[in-house]
Design a protein around this motif. Structure first.
Motif, short mmCIF file in Angstrom:
data_model
loop_
_atom_site.label_atom_id
_atom_site.label_comp_id
_atom_site.label_asym_id
_atom_site.label_seq_id
_atom_site.Cartn_x
_atom_site.Cartn_y
_atom_site.Cartn_z
N PRO A 83 -6.34 4.50 8.70
CA PRO A 83 -6.21 5.93 8.43
C PRO A 83 -5.12 6.16 7.37
O PRO A 83 -4.05 5.57 7.46
N LYS A 84 -5.42 6.99 6.39
CA LYS A 84 -4.43 7.25 5.34
C LYS A 84 -3.35 8.24 5.79
O LYS A 84 -2.23 8.20 5.29
N VAL A 103 9.04 -3.64 -5.53
CA VAL A 103 7.88 -3.25 -4.73
C VAL A 103 6.93 -2.44 -5.59
O VAL A 103 7.28 -1.37 -6.11
N ASN A 104 5.72 -2.96 -5.77
CA ASN A 104 4.69 -2.25 -6.54
C ASN A 104 3.75 -1.52 -5.58
O ASN A 104 3.25 -2.12 -4.62
N SER A 105 3.55 -0.25 -5.84
CA SER A 105 2.67 0.55 -5.00
C SER A 105 1.21 0.34 -5.40
O SER A 105 0.86 0.43 -6.58
N ASP A 159 4.78 1.48 1.24
CA ASP A 159 5.63 0.96 0.16
C ASP A 159 7.03 1.58 0.21
O ASP A 159 8.03 0.89 -0.07
N GLU A 160 7.12 2.85 0.62
CA GLU A 160 8.44 3.47 0.78
C GLU A 160 9.20 2.82 1.93
O GLU A 160 10.42 2.63 1.85
N VAL A 182 0.83 -1.21 0.00
CA VAL A 182 0.00 0.00 0.00
C VAL A 182 0.87 1.26 0.00
O VAL A 182 1.82 1.38 0.77
N GLY A 183 0.52 2.19 -0.88
CA GLY A 183 1.33 3.40 -1.02
C GLY A 183 0.61 4.70 -0.71
O GLY A 183 1.17 5.78 -0.88
N ASP A 184 -0.66 4.61 -0.21
CA ASP A 184 -1.40 5.84 0.07
C ASP A 184 -1.74 6.01 1.55
O ASP A 184 -2.64 6.75 1.92
#
Length: 284
Positions: free
Chosen positions: A247-248, A232-234, A216-217, A176-178
């Protein structure tokens, strides 16, 4: 100083006990096998017998997804047990520190949440921890509430260990990247909590390692430092649905720590580096 630490079998409780021992404190770390925190009379009797100078309450029901379906157990641990321990702390005149979470906020926006922002949890776990905060504030005149996020430590499971395990059998991962927050090394956090408990600088604090990133970072940095060649795919939160909504925005402002003279924790990348060294030593 005699310090009672709940949740000793968890990541943070374990490191808090370790850190306290370095200071020469009389540390009492307890886990579920030692005391059922949801039985009021047992809690009262145990704490009255030990007579601690301070209690650092790390124990919590943290299974975020399960909490949506097992609300009774979650509430018993995060709210009722907190009430019992805080009441016993009041009766024995012990300082009390309650470990809370970024999940008390709704994760809206992008700016870091400050301690005075009104909590608005979006899941039952966050709600139960916020109710625990309110119990502490109502029962005690002086208290520490410390909100933390994205912890990783030597004792127990965490995101870093999961990524390293997956790297053994895969060469590509979707993460997850968000969702943004601060990875926090319990070794660093424990030092701060032990420093804090020795003071009279009561109140609500946010305590994490410095800097922010997405999951993801974080994963990419783990693989980079561990010399793992993993793609790593976001992906979005919607592409990785979970029972409980996360929570984002879990960014927490730590300005209050600085204003009260506490030393900021390391940047999260440096903390990760130290942790990977500790993990290597543990394997040996």
């Amino acid at each position: 100083m005699k310090v009672l630490v709940t949740g000793y079998n968890g990541q943070l409780g374990y490191d808090v006990v370790r850190e306290g021992l370095k200071h020469g404190f009389n540390m009492h770390g307890i886990g579920r096998k030692d005391l059922d925190l949801t039985v009021e009379e047992d809690v009262k009797k145990y704490i009255k017998n030990i007579k601690p100078d301070a209690i650092i309450h790390c124990a919590a029901y943290t299974a975020v997804d399960n909490a949506e379906d097992d609300k009774e157990t979650c509430r018993n641990v995060n709210v009722k047990a907190t009430k019992y321990i805080a009441t016993a702390a009041k009766e024995t005149k012990a300082k009390f520190m309650y470990i809370s979470t970024d999940y008390v906020f709704d994760g809206a926006g992008e700016r870091p949440f400050v301690e005075t922002d009104k909590p608005s949890p979006i899941g039952y776990y966050g709600l139960s921890k916020y109710e625990g905060e309110k119990v502490v504030e109502q029962l005690l005149e002086n208290w520490f509430i410390v909100r933390i996020s994205w912890v990783f430590g030597i004792n127990g499971n965490n995101f870093v260990k999961t990524m390293l395990r997956l790297a053994e059998s895969r060469n590509e991962l979707s993460v997850v990247g968000d969702q943004f927050g601060s990875p926090t090394y319990t070794f660093d956090l424990a030092r701060l909590l032990i420093d804090m408990i020795q003071t009279e600088k009561f109140g609500t604090y946010h305590a994490t390692n410095e800097g922010y990133c997405s999951w993801d970072e974080f994963a990419k940095e783990i693989f980079k430092q561990a010399n793992k060649r993993i793609t790593v795919n976001s992906i979005t939160s919607e592409q990785y649905p979970t029972r409980a909504i996360r929570p984002k925005n879990s960014r927490l402002s730590k300005q209050k720590l600085i204003d009260n003279g506490f030393k900021p924790l390391l940047e999260w990348q440096d903390a990760l580096k130290q942790y990977l060294i500790e993990l290597t030593q543990e394997v040996k």
